[in-house]
Structure formats: structure tokens, C-alpha cells
Write an enzyme that holds these catalytic residues in place. Structure first.
Site, PDB file in Angstrom:
ATOM      1  N   HIS A  67       0.828  -1.214   0.000  1.00 50.21           N
ATOM      2  CA  HIS A  67       0.000   0.000   0.000  1.00 50.21           C
ATOM      3  C   HIS A  67       0.855   1.255   0.000  1.00 50.21           C
ATOM      4  O   HIS A  67       2.088   1.195   0.050  1.00 50.21           O
ATOM      5  CB  HIS A  67      -0.946   0.005   1.204  1.00 50.21           C
ATOM      6  CG  HIS A  67      -0.290  -0.043   2.558  1.00 50.21           C
ATOM      7  ND1 HIS A  67       0.531   0.951   3.035  1.00 50.21           N
ATOM      8  CD2 HIS A  67      -0.345  -0.978   3.546  1.00 50.21           C
ATOM      9  CE1 HIS A  67       0.941   0.658   4.246  1.00 50.21           C
ATOM     10  NE2 HIS A  67       0.432  -0.525   4.585  1.00 50.21           N
ATOM     11  N   CYS A 113       3.129  -4.609   6.890  1.00 48.44           N
ATOM     12  CA  CYS A 113       2.817  -4.537   5.464  1.00 48.44           C
ATOM     13  C   CYS A 113       4.060  -4.110   4.677  1.00 48.44           C
ATOM     14  O   CYS A 113       5.141  -3.928   5.228  1.00 48.44           O
ATOM     15  CB  CYS A 113       1.676  -3.554   5.223  1.00 48.44           C
ATOM     16  SG  CYS A 113       0.094  -4.086   5.954  1.00 48.44           S
TER      17      CYS A 113
END
Length: 247
Positions: free
Chosen positions: A152, A160
Site C-alpha cells: 500500500h 505490510c
């Protein structure tokens, strides 16, 4: 069911409709902005490597130590992928080694694919990988594995793989185009580092007492070598032990 889950579920369903995925994604303003700013550059990058956007298939390799995500592409029907671009991971968390439980701040390692797109993400644009995979469910802490691990924007992370908002626009667009061309699964392999012979040797020596890590890295090394040699994806079979058979 919260708003994020509803969005992800709806978009996962829409992704199964060939030729409709891009149309539905472009209903969102951030995706329209990405196309306005990045489409010409995406086509240029592919054209330079003789890849047609109408035949696009892609593969992503992430390297935690080097903080990089590689984008590879080929024309549908071809065997060999070509390196298109390398994106910098702008923030990391945890240590080298797999993610085994919720809240450990680890970025997963292993063999994954993108299973959902979020064009209205809190992190600008995001693509979720299918953590926990079969191996993670066997070897991780049952009922406490965590989830929602994404590539992202917004340059923050607790497990992440974030890149900048500017670059997620481009990478997200590549992935939309591949899905819209009919690529059902976009594979993502997450490595602890580039598993050259020297790097692998150093990792195994340093972590020789941590068999969980060494076993996974041995499987990843086999896949790394096969792809490096052939530029085509190896076949990965998940075994009942949590290990992998690489062919």
C-alpha cells in the site's frame, strides 16, 4: 461487517468478471487519478520491454532486507518474465523471518498472491496478499495469525509492504491491467533478502538454531534459483508439514 470488509468482498467478486475489473475500479477517484497521472508511463515501461498492455501478466518479488519490490511482466502465453521496475519499500517493521502470529510486527515471508484491491484504503491504495497462506496456518499460532497484510501507500507499516503514494498509483495500475486481462492470481513472493548463494549461506549460519526460519529460507532459495535461471515461475506445492515442494 465493517465498511472495509464490504468493499474488499465486493471488489473480490467483481474481479472474477473478465474485462470488468478496470471499469469498476475506475469508479473511485484515486484510481481515476492514478490513470490520469501514470497510464502513459506504464505503457512506455511495458513497450520498452516488448510487453503489450492488452496481454499483460505480472509477478511481484519483495525483498525485506533490501527494502525493494520487483515488478516483472510478460505477454500472456509467454514463459519468461522481464523485469519492468523496482519499487523502494519506504518503511519496514519486525525482523527477518516469517510472520507467525498477530501483533508480532513481522512482514510475512513465503509464497502468496494478491487476493483483494482497496481503492478507498486508509493507506491511499492497497492490495492485500493472502496471508496467512497454507504454510502459515500450519506453522503459525492457531487462531491468532492476524491478517490484512497489504502492499500500500502512505509509507507506514506494522507488517505490510508500503511504498509512496506516488508509486502505489503506478503499481496499482499495473495490477489492475493484469487483472482486467484475465490474470486470476498475481503471485507475490516475499523473501528475507536476495537469496544469492552468499546471502543464503550467511543467513543460514547466523540463524542456524532457528529451524523454522532456515527451513522456509531453504524452500525460498529453491524458488529463487529456479526463477533466476529460467525467468519463469516454479510450481510451488504446500506440504502438510508446512514446507514446500518446488519444481
Amino acid at each position: 461487517m465493517n465498511k472495509l470488509v464490504l468493499i474488499l468482498t465486493a471488489l473480490l467478486f467483481l474481479s472474477l468478471m473478465p474485462g470488468k475489473f478496470k471499469e469498476n475500479q475506475k469508479r473511485y477517484s484515486r484510481v481515476r487519478t492514478a490513470y490520469a497521472e501514470k497510464e502513459a508511463g506504464v505503457i512506455k515501461l511495458l513497450t520498452e520491454k516488448s510487453v503489450e498492455i492488452e496481454k499483460l501478466e505480472i509477478y511481484l518479488r519483495a525483498f525485506k532486507y533490501e527494502k525493494e519490490i520487483e515488478l516483472w511482466a510478460r505477454n500472456k502465453g509467454e514463459k519468461k518474465f522481464k523485469l519492468i521496475k523496482i519499487y523502494d519499500v519506504c518503511r519496514t517493521s519486525g525482523r527477518l523471518g516469517p510472520k507467525r502470529k498477530e501483533g508480532d510486527f513481522q512482514i510475512p515471508e513465503g509464497f502468496y498472491h494478491i487476493d483483494a484491491f482497496n481503492p478507498a484504503s486508509s493507506y491511499y491504495l492497497s492490495m492485500r496478499i493472502n496471508y496467512p497462506n497454507k504454510s502459515d496456518r500450519i506453522l503459525g499460532y492457531k487462531q491468532k495469525l492476524g491478517g490484512n497484510i497489504c502492499i500500500h501507500g502512505n509509507c507506514v507499516t506494522i507488517g505490510c509492504l508500503p511504498i509512496t503514494d506516488n508509486e502505489i498509483k503506478e503499481l496499482y495500475l499495473f495490477c489492475i491491467e493484469a487483472k482486467d486481462c484475465g490474470q486470476s492470481n498475481i503471485p507475490v513472493t516475499v523473501y528475507p533478502a536476495r537469496l544469492t548463494n552468499n546471502n543464503y549461506k550467511n543467513l543460514v549460519e547466523k540463524y542456524n538454531s532457528e529451524k523454522d526460519k532456515v527451513n522456509l529460507w531453504t524452500d525460498l532459495k529453491a524458488a529463487y534459483d529456479k526463477f533466476s535461471e529460467s525467468k519463469s515461475l516454479p510450481t510451488v506445492t504446500f506440504l502438510q508439514s508446512g514446507r514446500h515442494e518446488i519444481k
